[in-house]
Design an enzyme around this catalytic site. Structure first.
Site, mmCIF file in Angstrom:
data_model
loop_
_atom_site.group_PDB
_atom_site.id
_atom_site.type_symbol
_atom_site.label_atom_id
_atom_site.label_comp_id
_atom_site.label_asym_id
_atom_site.label_seq_id
_atom_site.Cartn_x
_atom_site.Cartn_y
_atom_site.Cartn_z
ATOM 1 N N GLY A 145 0.825 -1.193 0.000
ATOM 2 C CA GLY A 145 0.000 0.000 0.000
ATOM 3 C C GLY A 145 0.858 1.241 0.000
ATOM 4 O O GLY A 145 2.047 1.208 0.344
ATOM 5 N N CYS A 146 0.253 2.365 -0.381
ATOM 6 C CA CYS A 146 1.045 3.597 -0.495
ATOM 7 C C CYS A 146 1.514 4.091 0.873
ATOM 8 O O CYS A 146 2.681 4.443 1.050
ATOM 9 C CB CYS A 146 0.247 4.665 -1.237
ATOM 10 S SG CYS A 146 -1.405 4.973 -0.596
ATOM 11 N N TYR A 147 0.616 4.131 1.864
ATOM 12 C CA TYR A 147 1.041 4.567 3.201
ATOM 13 C C TYR A 147 2.089 3.623 3.787
ATOM 14 O O TYR A 147 3.108 4.087 4.316
ATOM 15 C CB TYR A 147 -0.162 4.665 4.140
ATOM 16 C CG TYR A 147 -1.058 5.853 3.943
ATOM 17 C CD1 TYR A 147 -0.569 7.155 4.081
ATOM 18 C CD2 TYR A 147 -2.411 5.698 3.662
ATOM 19 C CE1 TYR A 147 -1.417 8.252 3.931
ATOM 20 C CE2 TYR A 147 -3.255 6.783 3.517
ATOM 21 C CZ TYR A 147 -2.760 8.058 3.651
ATOM 22 O OH TYR A 147 -3.595 9.147 3.511
ATOM 23 N N THR A 149 4.247 1.903 2.299
ATOM 24 C CA THR A 149 5.526 2.157 1.634
ATOM 25 C C THR A 149 6.236 3.330 2.295
ATOM 26 O O THR A 149 7.412 3.242 2.673
ATOM 27 C CB THR A 149 5.283 2.453 0.138
ATOM 28 O OG1 THR A 149 4.745 1.290 -0.486
ATOM 29 C CG2 THR A 149 6.566 2.867 -0.557
ATOM 30 N N ALA A 150 5.527 4.448 2.434
ATOM 31 C CA ALA A 150 6.159 5.649 3.002
ATOM 32 C C ALA A 150 6.574 5.427 4.451
ATOM 33 O O ALA A 150 7.671 5.821 4.870
ATOM 34 C CB ALA A 150 5.194 6.835 2.897
#
Lengths: 342, 342, 342, 342
Positions: A145-147, A149-150
């Site tokens: 997921g994008c979150y 990843t960050a």
């Protein structure tokens, strides 16, 4: 080697970003593009920026239309990938950009997604310890997921180095494309421009167990996460502000050293010079991750902030990066490392 | 009663917002407007939205130009208010919108502002316990900083009710007007649109000691604050995401009850119905504060989020609200409680 | 005099803006609020900025719920006002914020709206020649469209003074709230932020015949209009760039004089000093109109640019202004003339 | 062939965009980077998105630092290129991204720029008739202005085909990066977000004579231009809305045919399918030009709208495209044709 790639879900934001990248990937030939309600339409009517592919007609998402490709990317709503994937042969590389195969714990899946768990695939965040080995040669990849990843890239070095306590507090701001292209009133431009607003407060966001999974693996112990996502008035980008209580003995120097070591060889992670902090504008449209860490003696916390483009490194770029590894191609092939700024 | 008000620093954002409010305040007559480098110019050239005052000419900021008013508002750079204020008689109500008289601890002032501490005035955040009594009849008011306004209103009820531990973690997003009108490259529209970026990470922001002062007073003990401000791509607004570890025994019900009690009689604070969260767009241009609180058992934290307009409730509206109290006027007089949305 | 006002269509952008204004109007008491699909819900869930009215419950839009008011505002989709209006008695002031009663020419209505023409009511743009007389005491008011408001105020003085030829070219940029609150993919924040795009090119926009009607009346001859609206990445505001070929003899001086004369007594129109041009930010949330005109000898054209807030002067503010006139109240009552800037 | 390229003015927006493109150009090696007031600094501190070049140190702009390159790009303020260029040998390809060598008429230069005219170089807009032949093998290139790029590409086919009268009316919206990186109050994010505003009204913009030059050449007669630029709340992009009176006999079909013929072979110009219109978001960060044309019988005008990225096709991308032609490289080499959207 030229690989022929199909994209299931080409009409959405993740699919569109993937096509932007694949269109210039030197070893990829774009094959079938599929959609659900938009099947039969030309891509140009739905993704006007993809002008070179404007005349491509979207087909329905079936085993037949997806057959005959070396790689199949699934950019489908959560819970729909498993049924498609099981119809694709074991010789095909399947890259799932949805959530279906990210979680290791079936109970977590059932709690946050409300359906039966489909399984766990190699996790497409190559920068995590051990991830590249699992991806090399794999025929199945779960794109993070994008979150997660960050957040995982921001905090795993501190946990891996034993510098912080096991309770992380994370507040992240995301551009609106993370919420997808389906029209909803609260995502209208009129609503989001000029506004910051939280959602999924109190651990309700589905990306929370994925963060816990990654950070716990790095820490070698169960990490607790307080995660508050906020919607920011910008189309793209995630700024993740992460912190945890420093363990006794952690110093500014040991924090810096841990991050320098973790990212020294990483082609996409840019640890900023001391004193400078990331901005999402610097990674707009690129697969880069900008990171900075600091130790605040007054509050006793280590603070780490990362910036990514949620659609590139956070979704489609991460997918291509992992595909490159799985296929034995150079990891950076076809991926931008410079954002479009200003 | 009609009071005659002067505004020192009428060319900046705080001064402009103050004039927007004073122009429709039924008991205020706008007197002298002053500026520094813009003295001699017409207001319309600098604040084109203030059309009804366009022909007003800005005068230099001196004891002479500011004489003869009932109220003098100081919207000056930090550190410049004290010299002006001491030239104004004790019968004049002086409302300082700068930082000079906010802090009680001289050492804090010297550490964060680098000059000699000028003193401490009654603090213009009426919603804090005891604040209204100190403001009533006062001739000197220190208007709080914008971040401390948002953060203190979010967290003081939890501290006053003894529900949370003494380490708060705060991540706040601010619109760009908080950084003022002086042209700087990193504040250009080209730089800020589409970007989220942190600054003053690690407790470096000057508003940190002010938050600690307010929260420690509510807690009756020294509170530690980890404060990370971020710049958001919008002109106005602050969204403050605040959390602290819940003390044993704190529950969703006790948290809700503490906030209902704290804000039951407050004209400007709107505690949202359970499950709904604030957005800065809802308070755009108004003196309202929107707040929501939650208890997250998984992370063991109480999370409170507030939204204000940094220029209205966070600066000029708060100044007018405190002026009303000091002068014995109805507290809400002349102040909008409905934001301009969408 | 206190008038009791109902608002039909309180859940949309026009209705919300109207309520923001009516809530502080000294002679208005807000009565029934109605909606269609949102009937039964609390206003606070739909219009979170209207906190003081949050507990109001929306009722269905019927003759019964709208009965018993002095004024009924109709903020309904085009074509739905007539059926509601005919159920309201002749003693009730009905202010239609939709298009139904704006056009004088039934053929124009049928061509652009595709249904039978309902009739023509006094036109609520008081600044036009003769408009105030028609509005005074009227029980029916047709509020102009947002674009025709901006364009007619920009160009009617030039036409009335005989300074320009009868072919006008207009390019206008509008904030996204002009497109309403119904969720559509092309209006998502992800799509509109960072983007300018035209729509309704080639005279297809429904506001075109309304502009022609107003400008032709001012000119005393049929005026041709080339109108291109564009969608701008902002929630509110219209910037209308209008031009027409100067007639022989027109000069910079005669143009300036025509505009000074036209707007000398207008409370809401601010003709800027020579050399300064309007910005939509200066009228954000206000009922003001900022205008500038110039004569360009090189191209032989007179160029006039106006800025309004499409929801305030362009819709709800214009409605209140006309209501004030119809009821014999001071025209400016309850209406802001200062925008929220920056 | 690998060419070694220097960039004079690497700290600004044009220079930064150029470096983003050159960094991935397969035949370019980036040599010296120079700056004026920022000489001595590292690029990473000024252009944080250019992470792979972050350690490069900026040198002063002198004949010595620029020596030894095959190509020198000049991204300097207007009026400064000539002095630098004359110190570079005739064997070096000099690509001027400033205005110095764009205009053919010395009187135009003097009127709009107020200094002596330096001369005229081959004009770097390859899509114009005859332009490629002049660029091939040339050692000097004048890169067009961003507005003239958008406007000339929109209107030259109509003029070349004799379809429109010689008076064009143009209203264009530009992102803020077109105004450069030097900090000015009216370009602050606080000022530009949420606002549309015109500037240079009445033919005052310096790009006006350049448009006239290009359109007159296409028409074979002097074309008059009414040009109104507006500043839009977005970092990048130009939307040019252009129109002119149709000549007798022009039809929807003849207009469409003229544009299909003009752009049939153009690699960067995308004539949209009938009925669809350009949006700046679709060309964000790409060298593409999206165009649509229509004939409006009601107003008697032909309307053409184009969208470009002002920094890519409008400046740095156009420079690289022209460099490719001058060096005999494939024209599209290293240039993106797909924008970053949403």
């Amino acid at each position: 080697m030229t690989v022929r790639a199909a994209v299931a879900g080409a009409s959405g934001y993740a699919g569109g970003e993937l096509l932007r990248l694949l269109a210039v990937h030197p070893e990829v030939e774009i094959g079938t593009l599929t959609a659900h309600s938009n099947a039969g339409e030309r891509l140009g009517a739905l993704q006007p920026h993809l002008a070179p592919l404007a005349e491509r007609v979207l087909e329905p998402t079936t085993a037949e239309t997806l057959a005959g490709h070396d790689v199949v990317f699934l950019a489908l709503p959560h819970g729909q990938s498993a049924a498609v994937a099981e119809q694709l042969g074991p010789e095909v590389l399947v890259v799932d950009m949805g959530a279906d195969f990210r979680l290791q714990d079936a109970a977590d899946w059932e709690k946050f997604y409300g359906s039966a768990h489909a399984g766990t695939w190699p996790y497409g965040l190559p920068e995590l310890p051990g991830a590249r080995a699992a991806l090399a040669g794999s025929k199945r990849i779960a794109v993070p997921g994008c979150y997660p990843t960050a957040v995982s890239l921001a905090l795993f070095p501190a946990y891996a180095a034993g510098l912080v306590e096991d309770e992380a507090v994370i507040v992240a701001a995301s551009g609106t494309s993370g919420a997808g292209k389906a029209p909803k009133a609260h995502l209208l431009g009129s609503e989001v421009m000029g506004s910051m607003s939280p959602y999924g407060v109190g651990g309700a966001h589905r990306h929370t167990p994925e963060m816990i999974q990654n950070l716990s693996a790095a820490a070698g112990a169960r990490v607790t996460v307080s995660f508050t996502p906020t919607l920011a008035p910008m189309p793209r980008g995630i700024l993740a502000t992460c912190s945890a209580k420093a363990k006794p003995g952690a110093t500014a120097e040991s924090v810096r050293a841990a991050y320098e070591k973790a990212f020294a060889e990483e082609p996409f992670v840019h640890l900023l010079p001391e004193g400078r902090w990331p901005a999402t504008a610097s990674v707009y449209g690129s697969n880069a991750v900008h990171v900075q860490a600091a130790h605040d003696p007054a509050s006793g916390r280590v603070i780490v902030i990362s910036a990514i483009d949620n659609l590139t490194k956070g979704t489609a770029g991460g997918a291509v990066q992992s595909m490159n590894i799985a296929l034995g191609l150079p990891e950076e092939l076809g991926l931008p490392t410079i954002g479009v700024a200003p």
